[in-house]
Design a protein around this motif. Structure first.
Motif, PDB file in Angstrom:
ATOM      1  N   ALA A 162      29.253  38.995  -0.631  1.00 19.13           N
ATOM      2  CA  ALA A 162      30.431  39.075  -1.502  1.00 19.13           C
ATOM      3  C   ALA A 162      31.411  40.120  -0.980  1.00 19.13           C
ATOM      4  O   ALA A 162      32.630  39.903  -0.956  1.00 19.13           O
ATOM      5  CB  ALA A 162      30.004  39.405  -2.924  1.00 19.13           C
ATOM      6  N   ILE A 163      30.891  41.261  -0.570  1.00 22.38           N
ATOM      7  CA  ILE A 163      31.744  42.354  -0.106  1.00 22.38           C
ATOM      8  C   ILE A 163      32.329  42.068   1.271  1.00 22.38           C
ATOM      9  O   ILE A 163      33.525  42.260   1.521  1.00 22.38           O
ATOM     10  CB  ILE A 163      30.945  43.672  -0.104  1.00 22.38           C
ATOM     11  CG1 ILE A 163      30.620  44.088  -1.546  1.00 22.38           C
ATOM     12  CG2 ILE A 163      31.699  44.779   0.625  1.00 22.38           C
ATOM     13  CD1 ILE A 163      29.614  45.213  -1.651  1.00 22.38           C
ATOM     14  N   GLU A 164      31.499  41.613   2.191  1.00 24.22           N
ATOM     15  CA  GLU A 164      31.927  41.437   3.581  1.00 24.22           C
ATOM     16  C   GLU A 164      32.661  40.113   3.827  1.00 24.22           C
ATOM     17  O   GLU A 164      33.611  40.067   4.604  1.00 24.22           O
ATOM     18  CB  GLU A 164      30.712  41.509   4.522  1.00 24.22           C
ATOM     19  CG  GLU A 164      29.970  42.819   4.493  1.00 24.22           C
ATOM     20  CD  GLU A 164      30.699  43.932   5.240  1.00 24.22           C
ATOM     21  OE1 GLU A 164      31.730  43.655   5.879  1.00 24.22           O
ATOM     22  OE2 GLU A 164      30.227  45.085   5.178  1.00 24.22           O
ATOM     23  N   LEU A 165      32.212  39.053   3.180  1.00 23.85           N
ATOM     24  CA  LEU A 165      32.725  37.715   3.477  1.00 23.85           C
ATOM     25  C   LEU A 165      33.580  37.138   2.362  1.00 23.85           C
ATOM     26  O   LEU A 165      34.359  36.210   2.597  1.00 23.85           O
ATOM     27  CB  LEU A 165      31.569  36.755   3.775  1.00 23.85           C
ATOM     28  CG  LEU A 165      30.525  37.211   4.800  1.00 23.85           C
ATOM     29  CD1 LEU A 165      29.482  36.116   5.010  1.00 23.85           C
ATOM     30  CD2 LEU A 165      31.179  37.591   6.118  1.00 23.85           C
ATOM     31  N   GLY A 166      33.392  37.633   1.137  1.00 25.24           N
ATOM     32  CA  GLY A 166      34.168  37.120   0.016  1.00 25.24           C
ATOM     33  C   GLY A 166      33.868  35.679  -0.325  1.00 25.24           C
ATOM     34  O   GLY A 166      34.747  34.944  -0.780  1.00 25.24           O
ATOM     35  N   VAL A 167      32.610  35.256  -0.135  1.00 31.57           N
ATOM     36  CA  VAL A 167      32.244  33.863  -0.406  1.00 31.57           C
ATOM     37  C   VAL A 167      31.281  33.793  -1.588  1.00 31.57           C
ATOM     38  O   VAL A 167      30.469  34.703  -1.794  1.00 31.57           O
ATOM     39  CB  VAL A 167      31.589  33.198   0.828  1.00 31.57           C
ATOM     40  CG1 VAL A 167      32.558  33.149   1.990  1.00 31.57           C
ATOM     41  CG2 VAL A 167      30.307  33.930   1.234  1.00 31.57           C
ATOM     42  N   PRO A 168      31.341  32.717  -2.387  1.00 25.19           N
ATOM     43  CA  PRO A 168      30.321  32.509  -3.416  1.00 25.19           C
ATOM     44  C   PRO A 168      28.965  32.237  -2.770  1.00 25.19           C
ATOM     45  O   PRO A 168      28.881  31.667  -1.682  1.00 25.19           O
ATOM     46  CB  PRO A 168      30.821  31.273  -4.173  1.00 25.19           C
ATOM     47  CG  PRO A 168      32.250  31.116  -3.787  1.00 25.19           C
ATOM     48  CD  PRO A 168      32.369  31.673  -2.411  1.00 25.19           C
ATOM     49  N   THR A 169      27.910  32.667  -3.444  1.00 32.30           N
ATOM     50  CA  THR A 169      26.554  32.402  -2.973  1.00 32.30           C
ATOM     51  C   THR A 169      25.728  31.906  -4.154  1.00 32.30           C
ATOM     52  O   THR A 169      26.068  32.131  -5.313  1.00 32.30           O
ATOM     53  CB  THR A 169      25.915  33.669  -2.377  1.00 32.30           C
ATOM     54  OG1 THR A 169      25.963  34.732  -3.338  1.00 32.30           O
ATOM     55  CG2 THR A 169      26.643  34.109  -1.104  1.00 32.30           C
ATOM     56  N   LEU A 170      24.630  31.228  -3.842  1.00 37.03           N
ATOM     57  CA  LEU A 170      23.845  30.560  -4.877  1.00 37.03           C
ATOM     58  C   LEU A 170      22.550  31.317  -5.143  1.00 37.03           C
ATOM     59  O   LEU A 170      21.711  31.477  -4.249  1.00 37.03           O
ATOM     60  CB  LEU A 170      23.541  29.123  -4.449  1.00 37.03           C
ATOM     61  CG  LEU A 170      22.837  28.230  -5.474  1.00 37.03           C
ATOM     62  CD1 LEU A 170      23.634  28.134  -6.772  1.00 37.03           C
ATOM     63  CD2 LEU A 170      22.621  26.833  -4.889  1.00 37.03           C
ATOM     64  N   HIS A 171      22.397  31.797  -6.374  1.00 36.65           N
ATOM     65  CA  HIS A 171      21.178  32.465  -6.812  1.00 36.65           C
ATOM     66  C   HIS A 171      20.256  31.392  -7.376  1.00 36.65           C
ATOM     67  O   HIS A 171      20.530  30.811  -8.420  1.00 36.65           O
ATOM     68  CB  HIS A 171      21.523  33.494  -7.889  1.00 36.65           C
ATOM     69  CG  HIS A 171      20.376  34.351  -8.323  1.00 36.65           C
ATOM     70  ND1 HIS A 171      19.354  33.876  -9.126  1.00 36.65           N
ATOM     71  CD2 HIS A 171      20.076  35.635  -8.065  1.00 36.65           C
ATOM     72  CE1 HIS A 171      18.493  34.840  -9.341  1.00 36.65           C
ATOM     73  NE2 HIS A 171      18.892  35.927  -8.718  1.00 36.65           N
ATOM     74  N   GLY A 172      19.177  31.112  -6.653  1.00 36.18           N
ATOM     75  CA  GLY A 172      18.314  30.023  -7.085  1.00 36.18           C
ATOM     76  C   GLY A 172      16.961  30.046  -6.412  1.00 36.18           C
ATOM     77  O   GLY A 172      16.631  30.958  -5.639  1.00 36.18           O
ATOM     78  N   PRO A 173      16.136  29.046  -6.684  1.00 39.09           N
ATOM     79  CA  PRO A 173      14.758  28.987  -6.179  1.00 39.09           C
ATOM     80  C   PRO A 173      14.731  28.755  -4.672  1.00 39.09           C
ATOM     81  O   PRO A 173      15.613  28.116  -4.109  1.00 39.09           O
ATOM     82  CB  PRO A 173      14.173  27.797  -6.938  1.00 39.09           C
ATOM     83  CG  PRO A 173      15.350  26.909  -7.190  1.00 39.09           C
ATOM     84  CD  PRO A 173      16.496  27.838  -7.449  1.00 39.09           C
ATOM     85  N   MET A 174      13.679  29.259  -4.054  1.00 33.82           N
ATOM     86  CA  MET A 174      13.597  29.229  -2.593  1.00 33.82           C
ATOM     87  C   MET A 174      12.513  28.270  -2.118  1.00 33.82           C
ATOM     88  O   MET A 174      11.519  28.052  -2.805  1.00 33.82           O
ATOM     89  CB  MET A 174      13.374  30.649  -2.079  1.00 33.82           C
ATOM     90  CG  MET A 174      14.558  31.559  -2.400  1.00 33.82           C
ATOM     91  SD  MET A 174      14.284  33.320  -2.043  1.00 33.82           S
ATOM     92  CE  MET A 174      13.222  33.797  -3.414  1.00 33.82           C
ATOM     93  N   PRO A 175      12.691  27.670  -0.934  1.00 32.83           N
ATOM     94  CA  PRO A 175      11.844  26.544  -0.520  1.00 32.83           C
ATOM     95  C   PRO A 175      10.399  26.871  -0.194  1.00 32.83           C
ATOM     96  O   PRO A 175       9.592  25.953  -0.112  1.00 32.83           O
ATOM     97  CB  PRO A 175      12.572  25.983   0.712  1.00 32.83           C
ATOM     98  CG  PRO A 175      13.506  27.042   1.154  1.00 32.83           C
ATOM     99  CD  PRO A 175      13.850  27.846  -0.044  1.00 32.83           C
ATOM    100  N   ALA A 176      10.042  28.138   0.002  1.00 32.85           N
ATOM    101  CA  ALA A 176       8.635  28.454   0.253  1.00 32.85           C
ATOM    102  C   ALA A 176       8.009  29.156  -0.939  1.00 32.85           C
ATOM    103  O   ALA A 176       7.058  29.931  -0.791  1.00 32.85           O
ATOM    104  CB  ALA A 176       8.495  29.317   1.510  1.00 32.85           C
ATOM    105  N   CYS A 177       8.517  28.865  -2.135  1.00 34.91           N
ATOM    106  CA  CYS A 177       7.975  29.435  -3.370  1.00 34.91           C
ATOM    107  C   CYS A 177       7.429  28.321  -4.255  1.00 34.91           C
ATOM    108  O   CYS A 177       7.825  27.157  -4.134  1.00 34.91           O
ATOM    109  CB  CYS A 177       9.053  30.229  -4.102  1.00 34.91           C
ATOM    110  SG  CYS A 177       9.583  31.694  -3.195  1.00 34.91           S
ATOM    111  N   ASP A 178       6.534  28.679  -5.170  1.00 37.73           N
ATOM    112  CA  ASP A 178       5.792  27.687  -5.951  1.00 37.73           C
ATOM    113  C   ASP A 178       6.691  26.759  -6.772  1.00 37.73           C
ATOM    114  O   ASP A 178       6.355  25.588  -6.972  1.00 37.73           O
ATOM    115  CB  ASP A 178       4.796  28.367  -6.882  1.00 37.73           C
ATOM    116  CG  ASP A 178       3.577  28.899  -6.136  1.00 37.73           C
ATOM    117  OD1 ASP A 178       3.275  28.357  -5.053  1.00 37.73           O
ATOM    118  OD2 ASP A 178       2.940  29.848  -6.630  1.00 37.73           O
TER     119      ASP A 178
END
Length: 298
Positions: A117-133
């Motif tokens: 957010a600080i360096e690139l100013g882009v939205p990012t997605l807070h969500g589940p990750m592919p190597a998690c249950d």
């Protein structure tokens, strides 16, 4: 994103289990996505809580982000270690490659969400990750988690229900934040969080209420909450009863505080966009967003 897009999976934090990572790849491919895995994703090193060396993890992340064929970079799991990479990344090269790429992750990946957010100013997605249950469990993805992730990736408008209002009201602003421990750890660095003009999203796992108090106090004293518009509170798994301290520390800010959102470490784990406009409304007890262009114009 579109079906047929390429997703690169990297391991900027802890080491993934190969079986879970393999299942995660299969589940994403079932959505019609092409999946590549970073060259060092299954590396190990003497510090067993890190997925390979800092240089190797940073190289995988930067190579994936800067690859024009890659539409999204998914972090395979959290744990610890993403913050160690921030000084190793070529932010100028990352900035030049940003475009409309997606970064996905949660927990320790908060370090990347905040820095991007600080360096690139882009939205990012807070969500589940592919190597998690929740995505890679043997019996299949957790249904609501899976549905929410697909809506986030492919353009759906999401509404996430809360279960209580600590301070009533409504706020519309860009959503920012993530894991409380990670946000507090970035105070005093180049990537110190600021919620000015934003809705602060906070969650954590395995922290006693007094530790939550300490981290909130650190952020408050660092000025991170100056000018905040509202606060959205996610899951607090294995944190005892965090609500008295959350109320004590946050109510004096005088902004709406919505709590009980299934976002963070619990099940289900709903996906939310950080860096995009959203709305918290304690009357409907919900967080909605990202807002579409016509809604933002209003």
């Amino acid at each position: 994103m579109q079906r047929g897009d390429t997703v690169a999976i990297v391991a900027p934090s802890g080491p993934p289990e190969a079986v879970l990572l393999g299942r995660g790849v299969e589940r994403l491919e079932a959505l019609g996505l092409k999946v590549t895995v970073g060259a060092h994703a299954l590396d190990r090193q003497e510090l067993g809580y890190l997925a390979g060396s800092d240089a190797a993890r940073a190289a995988d992340l930067q190579a994936a982000w800067c690859d024009p064929a890659v539409a999204a970079v998914f972090c395979c799991r959290g744990g610890y270690g993403a913050g160690r990479l921030l000084g190793l990344l070529d932010w100028d090269a990352m900035r030049a490659a940003a475009g409309r790429k997606v970064l996905l992750g949660s927990s320790d990946i908060t370090a990347l969400h905040n820095a991007f957010a600080i360096e690139l100013g882009v939205p990012t997605l807070h969500g589940p990750m592919p190597a998690c249950d929740l995505l890679a469990g043997e019996s299949g993805p957790e249904p609501l988690t899976w549905e929410s992730l697909q809506a986030a990736l492919f353009g759906g408008v999401m509404t996430v229900p809360g279960d209580r209002a600590l301070v009533p009201g409504r706020a519309e602003a860009v959503l920012a934040g993530g894991n409380l421990s990670l946000l507090a750890s970035m105070c005093g660095t180049r990537w110190q969080p600021s919620f000015e003009g934003k809705i602060a999203f906070l969650e954590d796992v395995g922290e006693e209420p007094y530790r939550i108090d300490r981290m909130l106090t650190q952020l408050l004293q660092a000025g991170a909450f100056e000018g905040v518009r509202g606060i959205a509170l996610g899951s607090w798994v294995d944190c005892g009863d965090p609500y008295p301290v959350l109320q004590d520390r946050l109510e004096p800010l005088g902004v709406p505080v919505l709590a009980g959102l299934p976002v963070g470490h619990g099940s289900p784990q709903m996906s939310v966009w950080l860096g995009s406009l959203g709305v918290i409304d304690t009357e409907s007890c919900s967080l909605s967003g990202p807002l579409r262009d016509e809604e933002q114009a209003r």
